[in-house]
Scaffold this active site. Structure first.
Site, mmCIF file in Angstrom:
data_model
loop_
_atom_site.group_PDB
_atom_site.id
_atom_site.type_symbol
_atom_site.label_atom_id
_atom_site.label_comp_id
_atom_site.label_asym_id
_atom_site.label_seq_id
_atom_site.Cartn_x
_atom_site.Cartn_y
_atom_site.Cartn_z
ATOM 1 N N THR A 86 28.723 -28.916 -47.657
ATOM 2 C CA THR A 86 29.057 -27.563 -48.368
ATOM 3 C C THR A 86 28.636 -27.481 -49.610
ATOM 4 O OG1 THR A 86 30.579 -27.289 -46.759
ATOM 5 C CG2 THR A 86 30.922 -26.249 -48.689
ATOM 6 N N SER A 108 27.315 -33.107 -43.123
ATOM 7 C CA SER A 108 27.769 -34.545 -42.853
ATOM 8 C C SER A 108 28.035 -34.834 -41.384
ATOM 9 C CB SER A 108 28.862 -34.933 -43.925
ATOM 10 O OG SER A 108 30.151 -34.297 -43.632
ATOM 11 N N THR A 160 32.160 -32.872 -46.676
ATOM 12 C CA THR A 160 33.405 -33.516 -46.604
ATOM 13 C C THR A 160 34.118 -33.923 -45.316
ATOM 14 O OG1 THR A 160 34.383 -31.389 -46.323
ATOM 15 C CG2 THR A 160 34.404 -31.878 -48.507
ATOM 16 N N ASP A 161 33.247 -33.392 -44.170
ATOM 17 C CA ASP A 161 33.746 -33.674 -42.883
ATOM 18 C C ASP A 161 33.712 -35.138 -42.549
ATOM 19 O OD1 ASP A 161 34.215 -31.182 -42.626
ATOM 20 O OD2 ASP A 161 32.395 -30.554 -41.419
HETATM 21 N N1 ASP Z 1 30.469 -29.474 -42.588
HETATM 22 C C1 ASP Z 1 30.460 -29.616 -43.957
HETATM 23 C C2 ASP Z 1 29.919 -31.021 -44.146
HETATM 24 O O1 ASP Z 1 30.687 -32.063 -44.070
HETATM 25 C C3 ASP Z 1 31.735 -29.493 -44.894
HETATM 26 C C4 ASP Z 1 31.859 -29.821 -46.033
HETATM 27 O O2 ASP Z 1 30.905 -30.492 -46.688
HETATM 28 O O3 ASP Z 1 33.016 -29.454 -46.421
HETATM 29 O O4 ASP Z 1 28.799 -31.365 -44.454
#
Ligand code: ASP
Length: 333
Positions: free
Chosen positions: A12, A54, A85-86
């Protein structure tokens, strides 16, 4: 001034809206340009290793990140890895096994909101990550998010939307970051000597979440396709015995061909203890069965991936599994 390498991987923090939803589009330099204050903090080089959500992270990507740190290890004082973050907690655990005894900080960070949204947490997290990466006392694989420094093997994403997305599971935060300063909660001597890098992972690890009434036949179905099985059982741990001993027989089938089964719990805190109940103790007595104790599922999975290429006998696997790495396994004494 310290020299830090930014390794950008997407997430993100690097995303922009597209007609099909947010997708990583910004490059490492675009991200750095959004936080001009970093120029006064340290000297930064940036490298774009991949640019993915991710959700698409994989053991191959973890090996590529570890290889990148290894290649540049001598040239920098610390590393910042921007990441979605995932699956960041899995990557933090995987890197904790692939890069051990590092006296330099290797810091993962990301954000819940794109760096271009007005109320983004990206700028703060990025600045904090560099602050941690150039700190004289921090070392090893760490996750920095929402003002907290978390040990790589203890991190878990516990909130899907809030800015305090990560928790340190059953272990204190290493440090707190506030207004550009660090407050250390845990001070540990830095490892001496060179770090140890590993370059192999076996991805054939499966996680099975037990539900009441599950048919034990599923364990046989998985046997050919995977080399290790992690069962997220209930409470402190145990396997059902309905009217027959089918679960125990299925577990024994894995052991017979030298494939480990790790029992962990689906309860978020405090780990497993198979010795408490009959439904657990009889499983613990089955050869080839290991238990996670206080290890997070993210750590159990990536530790098995790291162990399998090095150890082939169940006894060797058990020795490595129970050897603590970077605070992954905590025990009462
Ligand atoms: N879907 C995103 C990822 O994990 C979520 C994030 O980065 O907060 O790449």
């Amino acid at each position: 001034m310290k020299s830090i390498l930014l390794i950008a991987t997407g997430g993100t923090i690097a995303s922009r809206p597209t007609i099909a939803g947010l997708a990583p589009q910004l490059r490492a330099q675009d991200i750095l340009d959004c936080v001009p204050a970093l120029r006064d903090l340290c000297r930064i080089d940036a490298l774009q290793l991949m640019n993915i959500d991710s959700t698409n992270m994989s053991p191959e990507c973890w090996l590529a990140i570890a290889a990148c740190v290894r290649k540049h290890y001598e040239d920098y004082d610390g590393f910042v890895i921007t990441h979605g973050t995932d699956t960041m907690a899995y990557t933090a655990s995987a890197l904790s096994y692939l890069i051990q005894q590092s006296a330099k900080p290797i810091v993962l960070t990301g954000s819940q909101k794109s760096i271009y949204s007005q109320d983004t947490d990206a700028r703060r997290n990025l600045y904090d990550a560099f602050l941690a990466a150039q700190d004289d006392e921090l070392h090893g694989v760490l996750l920095v998010f929402d003002g907290r420094v978390i040990t790589g093997t203890r991190a878990r994403k516990t909130r899907t939307k809030s800015l305090n997305a990560f928790s340190s599971i059953d272990y204190p935060d290493v440090a707190l970051l506030r207004e550009g300063r660090i407050l250390h909660y845990i001070r540990e001597p830095k490892p001496e000597g060179c770090p140890v890098f590993y370059d192999q992972l076996n991805p054939r690890v499966f996680v099975l979440r037990l539900i009441p009434g599950m048919n034990p036949g599923v364990l046989y179905t998985l046997l050919d396709s995977f080399d290790a099985l992690v069962i997220e059982s209930f409470g402190v741990g145990g396997l059902p015995c309905y009217e027959s001993e089918d679960f125990l027989a299925a577990v024994a089938a894995w052991a017979r061909i030298g494939k480990p089964i790790v029992i962990t719990t689906q309860v978020p805190h405090e780990g497993s203890d198979l010795s408490v109940y009959q439904v657990g103790a009889r499983v613990a007595d089955t050869p080839g069965v290991l238990q996670a104790h206080t290890m997070t599922v993210e750590s159990v999975v990536t530790k098995l991936m790291w162990i399998l290429p090095q150890a082939h006998e169940l006894s060797e696997i058990a020795v490595l599994f129970y050897q603590p790495v970077s605070h992954d396994l905590l025990r009462f004494v």
